[in-house]
Design a protein around this motif. Structure first.
Motif, mmCIF file in Angstrom:
data_model
loop_
_atom_site.group_PDB
_atom_site.id
_atom_site.type_symbol
_atom_site.label_atom_id
_atom_site.label_comp_id
_atom_site.label_asym_id
_atom_site.label_seq_id
_atom_site.Cartn_x
_atom_site.Cartn_y
_atom_site.Cartn_z
ATOM 1 N N LEU A 181 6.088 -22.207 -21.354
ATOM 2 C CA LEU A 181 6.451 -23.148 -20.306
ATOM 3 C C LEU A 181 7.445 -22.546 -19.342
ATOM 4 O O LEU A 181 7.307 -22.688 -18.115
ATOM 5 N N GLU B 144 6.545 -21.852 -15.506
ATOM 6 C CA GLU B 144 7.298 -22.449 -14.393
ATOM 7 C C GLU B 144 7.832 -21.369 -13.456
ATOM 8 O O GLU B 144 7.850 -21.549 -12.229
ATOM 9 N N ARG B 145 8.298 -20.260 -14.046
ATOM 10 C CA ARG B 145 8.795 -19.164 -13.195
ATOM 11 C C ARG B 145 7.639 -18.577 -12.373
ATOM 12 O O ARG B 145 7.799 -18.258 -11.200
ATOM 13 N N GLN C 196 5.064 -20.195 -11.463
ATOM 14 C CA GLN C 196 4.775 -21.205 -10.445
ATOM 15 C C GLN C 196 5.700 -21.062 -9.255
ATOM 16 O O GLN C 196 5.276 -21.162 -8.095
ATOM 17 N N GLU C 197 6.982 -20.822 -9.525
ATOM 18 C CA GLU C 197 7.945 -20.660 -8.434
ATOM 19 C C GLU C 197 7.648 -19.411 -7.604
ATOM 20 O O GLU C 197 7.790 -19.412 -6.382
ATOM 21 N N THR D 142 1.328 -26.522 -15.741
ATOM 22 C CA THR D 142 2.214 -26.456 -14.572
ATOM 23 C C THR D 142 1.362 -26.480 -13.308
ATOM 24 O O THR D 142 0.157 -26.194 -13.334
#
Length: 449
Positions: free
Chosen positions: A60, A64-65, A67-68, A87
């Motif tokens: 996760l 998320e990283r 995704q950023e 995500t």
């Protein structure tokens, strides 16, 4: 000819450039696609490794990283197919996600990204299985955002296509220069030969340009034209000189014959033959003057204009007293203005009227008409006399040709008429009148409005 040559060169250059540019474009797309696929496959394998250790919290954080950094969603499923990590709003219901996840869970990874073209979709899915081939533990799906790669591909394609267009334009420019270099001397040769055939004159030398073969041809044509010109000049000068040299003896002979007593036997025949000889000499001089005018380039009458109807009416009025019982009729369209000199047109119509009056026969009708044709102004002098056999119409404008009637004449009238028409920029055609007779048709250039 230049247009056809340019068309062929344009097609050939386009095909050659396309053969070079298309593989180059494909190479750019393949390279950028491989770069994208390599980086995303590495990330996908990292996610699959973490999922294999059931480190969902680590996945996760990584997802998320990711995704950023890349704005790409990640979805992870367990062995039962339930989503454990998601995500970027990626779910099993998202378009295509469920299908690739199911295939990856069956150990059928979806790792290939279609070659990127400027028109390709900016979103694609790749998936890899979790666990070993003996024990499947789920799947990882990565929604690849290809916008950056597509931007690079489009930019590269634009640069390559712009360079190809510039190269094509350069090739067309060079082809145009080459075609002009080759075609210009051909056009000059054509103009010179056409003018030589039309007027028998060779007034200016050809410029030596183009390929060596065309230069040699131009020199050969120039020599030929000069030879023809000298031959024509010598022939014409001989006719003119002979005519002038005979004029003085004829004048003296005319004075001596006129001084003889009227009752001498055969005097009328001598006077008749002498008059005919004088007419022949006058016709030869007139014909030589007209042909010299054509050869010297004085046939351009573009600055002269005349009202056709007025000229025709003047000529009919002038020839009416000598027509006898021959009827002269005029049917002219009003307002037609020809781009010829009034005096020249009058002389031409006068020669044809003289010929018609002389050979149409007693009681005939000579009709003079004018109208606007497709190629200019048409003037016709038609009679209903015996005419000329159709098989001999082509011979009627030759010097000293005389018709079947063998009536009195020099045989130069129609030859003078044809050369006069050429001298004023027109054309003379002879045809049979229905049901009998001869029609002389003059094509004249019309003055611009």
């Amino acid at each position: 000819m230049r247009a056809r040559l340019m068309g062929v060169l344009a097609v050939v250059s386009f095909v050659l450039l396309a053969a070079l540019v298309i593989p180059f474009l494909d190479s750019v797309s393949d390279t950028r696609t491989q770069q994208l696929q390599l980086t995303r496959s590495t990330a996908l394998n990292r996610f699959a490794g973490l999922a294999g250790r059931a480190d969902y919290s680590g996945i996760l954080l990584e997802a998320e990283r990711h995704q950023e950094l890349y704005d790409e969603g990640v979805l992870v499923t367990d062995a039962s197919g339930h989503v454990v990590v998601s995500t970027g709003g990626l779910t099993m219901a998202s378009p295509g996600v469920g299908a690739v996840a199911e295939l990856a869970a069956r150990d059928l990874p979806q790792l290939t990204i279609d070659t990127l073209r400027p028109w390709s979709s900016s979103r694609t899915l790749i998936a890899a299985p979790v666990g070993s081939p003996q024990e499947h533990a789920g799947a990882v799906v990565l929604a690849v955002d290809a916008r950056s790669a597509l931007s690079d591909v489009r930019r590269s394609w634009a640069v390559i296509c712009a360079a190809a267009v510039a190269a094509q334009l350069l090739l067309l420019f060079m082809a145009s220069k080459a075609a002009r270099w080759v075609i210009r001397p051909v056009g000059q040769l054509e103009d010179a030969v056409v003018e030589l055939g039309r007027s028998g004159g060779w007034n200016q030398p050809l410029q030596a340009s183009g390929p060596p073969e065309l230069r040699r041809l131009a020199r050969s044509v120039e020599v030929m034209g000069a030879t023809v010109q000298r031959s024509i000049d010598v022939q014409r000068q001989m006719v003119a000189d002979s005519s002038h040299q005979l004029r003085n003896p004829l004048a003296s002979l005319r004075l001596r014959v006129d001084a003889l007593a009227p009752g001498i036997a055969g005097l009328a025949h001598v006077q008749h033959d002498l008059e005919r000889l004088e007419n022949v000499l006058a016709g030869l001089l007139k014909l030589a003057a007209i042909e010299s005018r054509i050869t010297d380039g004085r046939a351009d009458t573009s600055t002269a204009t005349c009202l056709v109807e007025a000229v025709l009416q003047d000529e009919i009025d002038a020839w009416q007293p000598t027509a006898g019982d021959i009827t002269l009729e005029l049917h002219a369209v009003s307002g037609l203005v020809a781009a010829v000199d009034e005096h020249d047109l009058g002389q031409l119509v006068g020669v044809l009227l003289d010929n018609a009056i002389k050979y149409a026969g007693a009681g005939a009708t000579v009709t003079v008409s004018s109208l606007r044709g497709a190629d200019g102004i048409v003037v016709q002098i038609a009679d209903d006399g015996p005419g000329i056999p159709s098989s001999e119409l082509a011979l009627a404008t030759q010097r000293f040709w005389r018709g079947p009637s063998r009536t009195v004449g020099t045989g130069l009238g129609l030859a003078i008429a044809e050369q006069t028409a050429l001298a004023i920029g027109g054309r003379l055609e002879l045809s049979a009148t229905d049901p009998h007779g001869l029609t002389a048709t003059i094509q004249l250039p019309e003055a611009p409005c």
